[in-house]
Design a protein around this motif. Structure first.
Motif, PDB file in Angstrom:
ATOM      1  N   CYS A 206      -9.356   2.017  15.871  1.00  0.00           N
ATOM      2  CA  CYS A 206     -10.724   2.450  15.429  1.00  0.00           C
ATOM      3  C   CYS A 206     -11.265   1.749  14.138  1.00  0.00           C
ATOM      4  O   CYS A 206     -12.199   1.042  14.199  1.00  0.00           O
ATOM      5  CB  CYS A 206     -10.813   3.744  15.168  1.00  0.00           C
ATOM      6  N   ILE A 207     -10.311   1.729  13.132  1.00  0.00           N
ATOM      7  CA  ILE A 207     -10.768   1.156  11.899  1.00  0.00           C
ATOM      8  C   ILE A 207     -10.727  -0.576  11.991  1.00  0.00           C
ATOM      9  O   ILE A 207     -11.722  -1.073  11.456  1.00  0.00           O
ATOM     10  CB  ILE A 207      -9.865   1.529  10.701  1.00  0.00           C
TER      11      ILE A 207
ATOM     12  N   ALA B 185     -10.936  -5.111   4.941  1.00  0.00           N
ATOM     13  CA  ALA B 185     -11.691  -4.525   4.138  1.00  0.00           C
ATOM     14  C   ALA B 185     -12.133  -5.137   2.876  1.00  0.00           C
ATOM     15  O   ALA B 185     -13.201  -5.169   2.229  1.00  0.00           O
ATOM     16  CB  ALA B 185     -11.131  -2.890   3.758  1.00  0.00           C
ATOM     17  N   ILE B 186     -10.902  -5.804   2.391  1.00  0.00           N
ATOM     18  CA  ILE B 186     -11.225  -6.528   0.997  1.00  0.00           C
ATOM     19  C   ILE B 186     -12.149  -7.831   1.248  1.00  0.00           C
ATOM     20  O   ILE B 186     -13.042  -8.108   0.454  1.00  0.00           O
ATOM     21  CB  ILE B 186      -9.703  -7.146   0.442  1.00  0.00           C
ATOM     22  N   LEU B 187     -11.729  -8.562   2.424  1.00  0.00           N
ATOM     23  CA  LEU B 187     -12.627  -9.565   2.703  1.00  0.00           C
ATOM     24  C   LEU B 187     -14.152  -9.276   2.770  1.00  0.00           C
ATOM     25  O   LEU B 187     -15.199  -9.912   2.535  1.00  0.00           O
ATOM     26  CB  LEU B 187     -12.282 -10.132   4.339  1.00  0.00           C
TER      27      LEU B 187
ATOM     28  N   VAL C  91     -11.180   0.559   0.767  1.00  0.00           N
ATOM     29  CA  VAL C  91     -10.177   0.074   0.826  1.00  0.00           C
ATOM     30  C   VAL C  91      -8.830   1.051   0.587  1.00  0.00           C
ATOM     31  O   VAL C  91      -7.747   0.660   1.449  1.00  0.00           O
ATOM     32  CB  VAL C  91     -10.005  -0.914  -0.462  1.00  0.00           C
ATOM     33  N   ASN C  92      -8.974   1.899  -0.005  1.00  0.00           N
ATOM     34  CA  ASN C  92      -7.615   2.844  -0.225  1.00  0.00           C
ATOM     35  C   ASN C  92      -7.392   3.654   1.127  1.00  0.00           C
ATOM     36  O   ASN C  92      -6.189   3.813   1.672  1.00  0.00           O
ATOM     37  CB  ASN C  92      -8.006   3.951  -1.192  1.00  0.00           C
ATOM     38  N   ILE C  93      -8.384   4.003   2.141  1.00  0.00           N
ATOM     39  CA  ILE C  93      -8.098   4.511   3.159  1.00  0.00           C
ATOM     40  C   ILE C  93      -7.366   3.465   3.908  1.00  0.00           C
ATOM     41  O   ILE C  93      -6.654   3.751   4.791  1.00  0.00           O
ATOM     42  CB  ILE C  93      -9.632   4.941   3.945  1.00  0.00           C
TER      43      ILE C  93
ATOM     44  N   LYS D 225     -14.750   8.844   8.295  1.00  0.00           N
ATOM     45  CA  LYS D 225     -15.184   8.307   7.100  1.00  0.00           C
ATOM     46  C   LYS D 225     -15.375   7.010   7.035  1.00  0.00           C
ATOM     47  O   LYS D 225     -16.690   6.597   6.628  1.00  0.00           O
ATOM     48  CB  LYS D 225     -14.578   8.978   5.708  1.00  0.00           C
ATOM     49  N   LEU D 226     -14.538   5.907   7.446  1.00  0.00           N
ATOM     50  CA  LEU D 226     -14.643   4.767   7.496  1.00  0.00           C
ATOM     51  C   LEU D 226     -15.778   4.277   8.293  1.00  0.00           C
ATOM     52  O   LEU D 226     -16.567   3.552   8.001  1.00  0.00           O
ATOM     53  CB  LEU D 226     -13.498   4.142   7.490  1.00  0.00           C
TER      54      LEU D 226
END
Length: 124
Positions: free
Chosen positions: A35-36, A62-64, A72-74, A113-114
Motif C-alpha cells: 500500500c505504502i 519517502a526521502i526522495l 519517513v519514520n513510518i 496515516k501515510l
C-alpha cells in the motif's frame, strides 16, 4: 497513471485489513508495505511527471519525496516487512510466526496515516 497507482494502493490496504481479520498477520504486514510503496510511487509520478524508481525501499522513496520526519519514520518501520514477510530465511522464525494481531493493527494504522498524507499531497 497516478490514479491507477493510488487505486491499487487503497485496494492493498483493504487486503491488509482482510488478512488481519483472517489471522494472516504476516500477509497483512506485506500488503501494508505494498500500500505504502504504491501510494508513494503515485506521489512520485505526480510530483516528477516521471515513472518512479523500481525499488521496494519505501524509506528511500519517502526521502526522495522530502516527506516529513513522522512519515519517513513510518516507512522505516514498514521497510523491513518487504523481506521479512516473504522469505523464510530472513529471521529465526518463519514469516507467519513473526507477526501478531497487535503488530498488524499498528502497521494498518501507520499505512492509513501515510495514505492520508499522500492523498492530501495529491489534493484528494
Amino acid at each position: 497513471m497516478v490514479k491507477n497507482w493510488l487505486a491499487q494502493s487503497e485496494r492493498d490496504l483493504i487486503t491488509a485489513k482482510n488478512c488481519a481479520k483472517s489471522d494472516d498477520f504476516y500477509a497483512s504486514a506485506f500488503f501494508c508495505h505494498q500500500c505504502i510503496e504504491k501510494c508513494l510511487k503515485a506521489l512520485y509520478i505526480s510530483r516528477f511527471d516521471d515513472l518512479p524508481p523500481r525499488i521496494h525501499h519505501i524509506d528511500k522513496l519517502a526521502i526522495l519525496l522530502e516527506a516529513p520526519e513522522d512519515i519517513v519514520n513510518i516507512t522505516y518501520s514498514l521497510s523491513e516487512d518487504y523481506m521479512m514477510t516473504r522469505y523464510p530465511d530472513v529471521t529465526d522464525k518463519l514469516p507467519f510466526q513473526s507477526y501478531n494481531e497487535q503488530m498488524a493493527g499498528q502497521k494498518i494504522t501507520q499505512s492509513e496515516k501515510l495514505l492520508l498524507w499522500v492523498k492530501k499531497k495529491l489534493g484528494e
